[in-house]
Design a protein around this motif. Structure first.
Motif, PDB file in Angstrom:
ATOM      1  N   GLU A  43       0.828  -1.214   0.000  1.00  0.00           N
ATOM      2  CA  GLU A  43       0.000   0.000   0.000  1.00  0.00           C
ATOM      3  C   GLU A  43       0.851   1.248   0.000  1.00  0.00           C
ATOM      4  O   GLU A  43       0.375   2.322  -0.299  1.00  0.00           O
ATOM      5  N   LYS A  44       2.099   1.082   0.359  1.00  0.00           N
ATOM      6  CA  LYS A  44       2.875   2.304   0.533  1.00  0.00           C
ATOM      7  C   LYS A  44       3.637   2.709  -0.716  1.00  0.00           C
ATOM      8  O   LYS A  44       4.457   3.593  -0.642  1.00  0.00           O
ATOM      9  N   LEU A  45       3.379   2.086  -1.837  1.00  0.00           N
ATOM     10  CA  LEU A  45       4.069   2.475  -3.065  1.00  0.00           C
ATOM     11  C   LEU A  45       5.582   2.409  -2.875  1.00  0.00           C
ATOM     12  O   LEU A  45       6.280   3.413  -2.782  1.00  0.00           O
ATOM     13  N   ARG A  46       6.038   1.158  -2.813  1.00  0.00           N
ATOM     14  CA  ARG A  46       7.439   0.925  -2.541  1.00  0.00           C
ATOM     15  C   ARG A  46       8.334   1.553  -3.601  1.00  0.00           C
ATOM     16  O   ARG A  46       8.055   1.488  -4.797  1.00  0.00           O
ATOM     17  N   MET A  47       9.404   2.136  -3.178  1.00  0.00           N
ATOM     18  CA  MET A  47      10.324   2.825  -4.076  1.00  0.00           C
ATOM     19  C   MET A  47      11.155   1.823  -4.875  1.00  0.00           C
ATOM     20  O   MET A  47      11.651   0.845  -4.341  1.00  0.00           O
ATOM     21  N   THR A  48      11.305   2.083  -6.154  1.00  0.00           N
ATOM     22  CA  THR A  48      12.151   1.239  -6.997  1.00  0.00           C
ATOM     23  C   THR A  48      13.046   2.129  -7.839  1.00  0.00           C
ATOM     24  O   THR A  48      12.842   3.334  -7.931  1.00  0.00           O
ATOM     25  N   MET A  49      13.999   1.541  -8.504  1.00  0.00           N
ATOM     26  CA  MET A  49      14.881   2.333  -9.360  1.00  0.00           C
ATOM     27  C   MET A  49      14.115   3.027 -10.493  1.00  0.00           C
ATOM     28  O   MET A  49      14.327   4.216 -10.714  1.00  0.00           O
ATOM     29  N   PRO A  50      13.249   2.310 -11.204  1.00  0.00           N
ATOM     30  CA  PRO A  50      12.506   3.031 -12.243  1.00  0.00           C
ATOM     31  C   PRO A  50      11.714   4.203 -11.667  1.00  0.00           C
ATOM     32  O   PRO A  50      11.524   5.216 -12.335  1.00  0.00           O
ATOM     33  N   MET A  51      11.293   4.067 -10.432  1.00  0.00           N
ATOM     34  CA  MET A  51      10.512   5.145  -9.851  1.00  0.00           C
ATOM     35  C   MET A  51      11.328   6.413  -9.650  1.00  0.00           C
ATOM     36  O   MET A  51      10.773   7.511  -9.617  1.00  0.00           O
ATOM     37  N   THR A  52      12.636   6.265  -9.510  1.00  0.00           N
ATOM     38  CA  THR A  52      13.444   7.483  -9.390  1.00  0.00           C
ATOM     39  C   THR A  52      13.270   8.341 -10.640  1.00  0.00           C
ATOM     40  O   THR A  52      13.231   9.567 -10.575  1.00  0.00           O
ATOM     41  N   LEU A  53      13.141   7.665 -11.769  1.00  0.00           N
ATOM     42  CA  LEU A  53      12.938   8.415 -13.000  1.00  0.00           C
ATOM     43  C   LEU A  53      11.541   9.020 -13.041  1.00  0.00           C
ATOM     44  O   LEU A  53      11.355  10.108 -13.595  1.00  0.00           O
ATOM     45  N   SER A  54      10.599   8.307 -12.433  1.00  0.00           N
ATOM     46  CA  SER A  54       9.253   8.881 -12.343  1.00  0.00           C
ATOM     47  C   SER A  54       9.288  10.168 -11.531  1.00  0.00           C
ATOM     48  O   SER A  54       8.664  11.165 -11.892  1.00  0.00           O
ATOM     49  N   PHE A  55      10.037  10.139 -10.442  1.00  0.00           N
ATOM     50  CA  PHE A  55      10.203  11.346  -9.634  1.00  0.00           C
ATOM     51  C   PHE A  55      10.795  12.475 -10.467  1.00  0.00           C
ATOM     52  O   PHE A  55      10.317  13.611 -10.449  1.00  0.00           O
ATOM     53  N   CYS A  56      11.861  12.145 -11.163  1.00  0.00           N
ATOM     54  CA  CYS A  56      12.532  13.179 -11.969  1.00  0.00           C
ATOM     55  C   CYS A  56      11.578  13.766 -12.989  1.00  0.00           C
ATOM     56  O   CYS A  56      11.484  14.986 -13.146  1.00  0.00           O
ATOM     57  N   TYR A  57      10.862  12.873 -13.671  1.00  0.00           N
ATOM     58  CA  TYR A  57       9.973  13.376 -14.702  1.00  0.00           C
ATOM     59  C   TYR A  57       8.861  14.224 -14.095  1.00  0.00           C
ATOM     60  O   TYR A  57       8.472  15.258 -14.657  1.00  0.00           O
ATOM     61  N   MET A  58       8.376  13.797 -12.950  1.00  0.00           N
ATOM     62  CA  MET A  58       7.315  14.551 -12.294  1.00  0.00           C
ATOM     63  C   MET A  58       7.786  15.961 -11.977  1.00  0.00           C
ATOM     64  O   MET A  58       7.079  16.947 -12.187  1.00  0.00           O
ATOM     65  N   ALA A  59       9.032  16.046 -11.489  1.00  0.00           N
ATOM     66  CA  ALA A  59       9.581  17.368 -11.169  1.00  0.00           C
ATOM     67  C   ALA A  59       9.761  18.203 -12.435  1.00  0.00           C
ATOM     68  O   ALA A  59       9.463  19.404 -12.455  1.00  0.00           O
ATOM     69  N   LEU A  60      10.242  17.550 -13.483  1.00  0.00           N
ATOM     70  CA  LEU A  60      10.431  18.260 -14.750  1.00  0.00           C
ATOM     71  C   LEU A  60       9.097  18.792 -15.256  1.00  0.00           C
ATOM     72  O   LEU A  60       9.003  19.910 -15.777  1.00  0.00           O
ATOM     73  N   LEU A  61       8.072  17.961 -15.082  1.00  0.00           N
ATOM     74  CA  LEU A  61       6.762  18.347 -15.580  1.00  0.00           C
ATOM     75  C   LEU A  61       6.193  19.506 -14.773  1.00  0.00           C
ATOM     76  O   LEU A  61       5.600  20.441 -15.312  1.00  0.00           O
ATOM     77  N   TRP A  62       6.424  19.442 -13.487  1.00  0.00           N
ATOM     78  CA  TRP A  62       5.926  20.528 -12.620  1.00  0.00           C
ATOM     79  C   TRP A  62       6.528  21.855 -13.062  1.00  0.00           C
ATOM     80  O   TRP A  62       5.869  22.882 -13.082  1.00  0.00           O
ATOM     81  N   LEU A  63       7.816  21.790 -13.405  1.00  0.00           N
ATOM     82  CA  LEU A  63       8.503  23.007 -13.819  1.00  0.00           C
ATOM     83  C   LEU A  63       8.347  23.289 -15.305  1.00  0.00           C
ATOM     84  O   LEU A  63       8.864  24.281 -15.804  1.00  0.00           O
ATOM     85  N   ARG A  64       7.690  22.380 -15.989  1.00  0.00           N
ATOM     86  CA  ARG A  64       7.484  22.510 -17.429  1.00  0.00           C
ATOM     87  C   ARG A  64       8.786  22.721 -18.177  1.00  0.00           C
ATOM     88  O   ARG A  64       8.897  23.532 -19.094  1.00  0.00           O
ATOM     89  N   GLU A  65       9.792  21.954 -17.754  1.00  0.00           N
ATOM     90  CA  GLU A  65      11.096  22.034 -18.407  1.00  0.00           C
ATOM     91  C   GLU A  65      11.012  21.466 -19.833  1.00  0.00           C
ATOM     92  O   GLU A  65      10.207  20.588 -20.100  1.00  0.00           O
ATOM     93  N   PRO A  66      11.843  21.981 -20.726  1.00  0.00           N
ATOM     94  CA  PRO A  66      11.810  21.473 -22.101  1.00  0.00           C
ATOM     95  C   PRO A  66      12.474  20.113 -22.264  1.00  0.00           C
ATOM     96  O   PRO A  66      13.425  19.944 -23.014  1.00  0.00           O
ATOM     97  N   MET A  67      11.965  19.131 -21.553  1.00  0.00           N
ATOM     98  CA  MET A  67      12.499  17.783 -21.699  1.00  0.00           C
ATOM     99  C   MET A  67      11.337  16.800 -21.599  1.00  0.00           C
ATOM    100  O   MET A  67      10.675  16.747 -20.579  1.00  0.00           O
ATOM    101  N   THR A  68      11.114  16.046 -22.664  1.00  0.00           N
ATOM    102  CA  THR A  68      10.017  15.087 -22.618  1.00  0.00           C
ATOM    103  C   THR A  68      10.482  13.815 -21.907  1.00  0.00           C
ATOM    104  O   THR A  68      11.681  13.634 -21.662  1.00  0.00           O
TER     105      THR A  68
END
Lengths: 412, 574
Positions: free
Chosen positions: B193-218
């Motif tokens: 239930e706690k959404l265990r952290m994994t290596m691929p998820m680190t990239l999800s974090f990064c992308y989420m942050a990029l998206l929040w800032l609307r950085e020019p990186m897809t």
């Protein structure tokens, strides 16, 4: 998740192997070596129980690449193989054996011998049945190399003997080699298998030391024991031995009969025919005709003058005596629709005449008897022969013309 | 959501975020001076935080290692990734604030830190990101982790691990199974239930942050940079400090043996955003890089297609309203709206435009190309007319060459890291011996092949294919005109092609099927497959993903027409 397209370690290595395989098939050794370099890290994840894991793959591919494309030759190859031996301890014997083959191919007999001796003394835990067999092979090959040393000593001894020297140490050494070789060679040929070089060497040893009975028994076992795989060479060796021993025609013929059944195109069939022709028994002579026709069915004997001359001799004999013409008919029946194109075409007539006059002479006679004086082969060759004023061709022409009625009777 | 003050003007509590990161009232559009950063620190201090200063870390273990928790490891990973992104040109705000705060929020929500544990158990908090506000300076008494008592453990663990809930010091209960304290807990069922952290998820974090800032990186750009090695991912743990020893189950957590898959990272990102209860993300407007108009421009350039096509892509975008901020902006947790993959969407738009103009039925496009060629012979304007045939030849050549290169690179990929890893201490010598042998063999065969081990990574670049107008070989189609394939109709240039074929007549229901549609190469024209392949290569994703979005766009474009006529065939008139 079902992301089968996801690129992972295993897929990456599989792809790498494919590139290596392609490169090797096209003999692009440099490219194969390049991709192998990238494959090698698979060793670190070699937990597999697969049929062939990374360590075996690297051993086999690496050997092949180094064999064909190496900067330092055998030195580099040897150091690689030594690493492979330590890599997978259960494979030590197999790697050693293949290493020995490579060394022998390069003429490094002494190194091969050392490697074999080393391998023989190797022990590691429980010996599996596979390793048992590998060990037997190793011992057998060492026996072979011992034979090789023996042969060398023998040669030296004979030479010295000619020069009038006596050399006890060489003789001693020679006998030593014999003992070592005999033990191992005897062992391996007990196991059902194909052991041609081992058998030959062993028999040679036995004959030299006068143990003909043992030799005969070994050869008989090798040829007739049903546990052993069918091997025409076994019968050849047996025949040659019997001939050397001066055995009776009867035993020689029985040895060759089996060879005729399994390899009708063998070159010994010519000898066989000669023996059979001379026999007093009608059955044997009949067999002789069958044997020589069968031999000539194959492309290997097509240009064999001796084979043709044997056939000629027998045909002549039958035609002149006018006895047993049905033998010819019987043999010719199954051949009449393809031998003309196979042996007696116009093209072959020209070629045989140009390249080998004797061959064309013999063949022309056969053609004349079997196909009549109007067949193109006979016409062409005899015409050429008479034009060139070669005496025997005139005789040939006369003979065939004289016996043309026989042809008519054969052809039915 | 975090901001609960009433609006000064209208007394409503209905806040949104401006582009500049300020809060504005949605009801009356009153812009405040309060910015996001301020809010974030506020909300953090609202929760009860238990922290430990670094000094009280427990005594070191015998092998020179210290105790560390799995989430500390991930924090380090994220830090490295953020630094790499900054080096690539992303604004520092991402690393210093956004990613940091997302991570803290995650730790809080997953009860690994910044919270009270149920049953009075408390968790050590972590040394937080360097440049943030000084949360850690609050002195608190050290608290220990009480390991949960487990009745069963996962079969993954080699030795029998029966952790007992105890008040004893953490070090005593650290097992040999992992270098980290809680590594072995990681695979227990409780974590679900706690959404265990994994290596691929680190990239999800990064992308989420990029998206929040609307950085020019897809996302596809991000993942490509990961594979190319510009962003640490594979073997990133080798940058952990010496004291953080990794072995046993840690390897399963931190060692990756496969490249992240776009869909996986994306889906996890959505899950994460919902888990963290994030508000609506900053709006994607038409000046953002991620807006379809912008991305289409970029991809058109990269695909060497005429700039004029951009007019058409904009028209399609407008017509089906996929350029609206409401459509494009991510609202976490909202299950009714379809989530947008910006890069895939842009590629799909381009493909639809190509289908509109060229039909791509393996027949019409070639006819049209011949027509353009003919017209080109009389072409007096400065720019040549675009000929599909020529473009196809050029692109196919490049694409095949690049694909071949990529395939070889993938086969040559080296996965191992410099620092050898051991599952357990007794395997150490064996592993080191193997490693030595591997190095020797690589040297030996490397010399034979004469190749230099590629030490340099290619320079990171946003464009994989580039075409220059200055090139005299005429391979650049950017400036070409579409007039060759258009016709005048009531004063407007319209497509000559009157037909269109739909990729699929009906979309699959999302609930029963992962995809909107199903793509099988043999069922579609070769030209269509070719353009799919092109964008599939550029984005490094499966053609079926793009195909899904193509179907979606077509559905939006033609749905009304389809509904009007219950009887139809797959080729419709526009």
């Amino acid at each position: 998740s079902s992301h089968e397209h996801k690129l992972n370690f295993q897929k990456s290595k599989e792809a790498c192997l494919n590139y290596i395989q392609d490169a090797m098939l096209q003999k692009q050794w440099k490219r194969a070596a390049e991709f192998l370099t990238f494959y090698i890290e698979a060793l670190e994840k070699d937990f597999s129980r697969e049929y062939m894991g990374p360590s075996e793959i690297i051993w086999r591919i690496g050997s092949e690449i180094l064999w064909h494309h190496s900067h330092n030759g055998m030195k580099e190859f040897n150091s690689f193989i030594e690493q492979m031996k330590t890599l997978a301890i259960t494979r030590y014997l197999k790697v050693s054996l293949e290493h020995v083959f490579h060394l022998l191919c390069n003429g490094l007999i002494d190194e091969a011998y050392q490697t074999l001796s080393l391998a023989e003394s190797w022990r590691h835990g429980e010996q599996t049945s596979v390793q048992d067999k590998e060990m037997k092979l190793i011992e057998a090959y060492r026996g072979l190399l011992d034979y090789y040393s023996w042969a060398k000593q023998k040669h030296i001894l004979l030479k010295h003997g000619q020069d009038g020297f006596e050399d006890l140490s060489v003789e001693q050494e020679m006998h030593n080699c014999f003992r070592k070789a005999a033990v191992n060679l005897k062992e391996i040929i007990k196991i059902p298998g194909v052991w041609d070089p081992f058998v030959k060497c062993y028999v040679d040893l036995l004959e030299f030391y006068g143990d003909h009975d043992e030799a005969r028994q070994v050869l008989n076992e090798y040829a007739y024991n049903s546990k052993f795989p069918a091997n025409p060479n076994a019968h050849v060796y047996l025949y040659q031995f019997l001939k050397r021993q001066g055995e009776s025609k009867k035993s020689l013929i029985s040895a060759l009969k089996i060879l005729h059944d399994s390899v009708p195109s063998h070159e010994l069939m010519i000898d066989f025919n000669i023996m059979l022709q001379k026999s007093k028994k009608r059955k044997k002579r009949r067999l002789g005709l069958e044997v020589i026709f069968a031999a000539l069915d194959y492309a290997g004997c097509k240009e064999n003058v001796k084979a043709w001359s044997c056939l000629v001799k027998q045909l002549k004999q039958i035609v002149i005596s006018e006895k047993h013409l049905d033998w010819i008919t019987q043999e010719w029946n199954s051949r009449r629709d393809w031998w003309p194109a196979f042996h007696f075409s116009h093209y072959l007539a020209k070629r045989n005449w140009q390249e080998n006059e004797s061959l064309s002479y013999e063949k022309a006679l056969v053609a004349g008897i079997l196909l009549g004086k109007d067949c193109k082969y006979f016409k062409y060759v005899s015409h050429q022969g008479c034009k060139a004023q070669v005496k025997r061709f005139r005789m040939l022409k006369k003979f065939v013309n004289k016996h043309n009625p026989v042809y008519l009777r054969i052809s039915g | 959501r975090d901001f609960n003050e009433r609006c000064a003007q209208c007394s409503e509590v209905n806040w949104g975020l401006t582009d500049g990161g300020r809060f504005y009232c949605r009801s009356c559009h009153n812009v405040t001076e309060r910015t996001r950063e301020v809010i974030n620190t506020e909300f953090i201090s609202n929760t009860r935080v238990q922290t430990i200063s670094r000094g009280s870390r427990n005594k070191e273990k015998t092998d020179g290692g210290c105790e560390w928790y799995v989430c500390e490891g991930f924090q380090l990973v994220l830090k490295k990734q953020a630094e790499a992104l900054e080096a690539l040109g992303v604004c520092p705000q991402m690393k210093d604030e956004i990613l940091c705060n997302f991570w803290r929020l995650y730790l809080q929500k997953s009860k690994q830190a910044y919270c009270d544990r149920p049953d009075g158990e408390t968790v050590k908090a972590l040394p937080v990101c360097d440049s943030s506000t000084d949360v850690e300076s609050e002195p608190e008494t050290p608290s220990l982790l009480h390991l949960l008592s487990l009745s069963e453990s996962e079969g993954d663990l080699q030795t029998d691990s029966s952790f007992v809930s105890s008040t004893s010091k953490v070090s005593a209960s650290t097992s040999v199974c992992s270098g980290s304290v809680d590594g072995s807990l990681y695979f227990t069922k409780n974590q679900k239930e706690k959404l265990r952290m994994t290596m691929p998820m680190t990239l999800s974090f990064c992308y989420m942050a990029l998206l929040w800032l609307r950085e020019p990186m897809t996302l596809s750009d991000l993942l490509r940079f990961v594979v190319e090695g510009h962003i640490p991912y594979l073997n990133v743990f080798q940058h952990f400090p010496e004291k953080m020893k990794l072995y046993g189950v840690d390897l399963k957590i931190f060692c990756v043996e496969s490249w992240p898959v776009y869909e996986e990272v994306y889906d996890k990102m959505l899950e994460l955003a919902a888990f963290l209860d994030l508000p609506r993300f900053p709006d994607i407007t038409d000046s953002c890089f991620l807006h379809p108009d912008m991305l289409c421009m970029k991809y058109l350039m990269e695909a060497n297609l005429p700039d004029e096509l951009h007019n058409w892509t904009c028209r399609v975008v407008k017509k089906i309203s996929i350029g609206e901020a409401d459509f494009l902006t991510l609202v976490p947790g909202n299950k009714s709206t379809r989530k947008v993959k910006y890069d895939v969407l842009a590629a799909a738009v381009i493909i639809v435009v190509l289908k509109l103009l060229f039909l791509l039925d393996d027949h019409y496009e070639w006819l049209l190309s011949d027509l353009a060629e003919e017209r080109n012979t009389n072409n007096k304007e400065g720019r040549p007319y675009f000929e599909f045939k020529k473009w196809y030849k050029v692109i196919k050549c490049s694409l095949d060459a690049e694909q071949k290169k990529l395939d070889e690179e993938r086969a040559k990929y080296q996965w191992r890291c410099e620092k050898p890893l051991f599952y357990s201490a007794d395997k150490k010598s064996k592993v080191l011996k193997r490693r030595q042998m591997v190095v020797n063999l690589q040297n030996q065969f490397g010399k034979l092949s004469g190749s230099v081990r590629p030490a340099e990574k290619p320079n990171p670049s946003s464009f994989q294919l580039s075409w220059s107008e200055e090139n005299t070989d005429g391979n650049c189609f950017h400036g070409h005109s579409l007039k060759g394939i258009l016709q005048e109709k009531r004063g407007v240039l319209a497509a000559m092609n009157p037909d269109y074929w739909l990729c699929t007549v009906e979309l699959c229901r999302e609930r029963s099927c992962d995809h909107l549609a199903h793509y099988r190469e043999v069922e579609f024209p070769q030209s269509y497959h070719f353009v799919l392949r092109l964008f599939s290569f550029l984005l490094r994703i499966q053609p079926s993903t793009i195909h899904d979005d193509v179907c979606l766009i077509e559905h939006k474009l033609f749905n009304k027409k389809l509904c009007k006529k219950p009887k139809y065939n797959t080729v419709i008139r526009k």
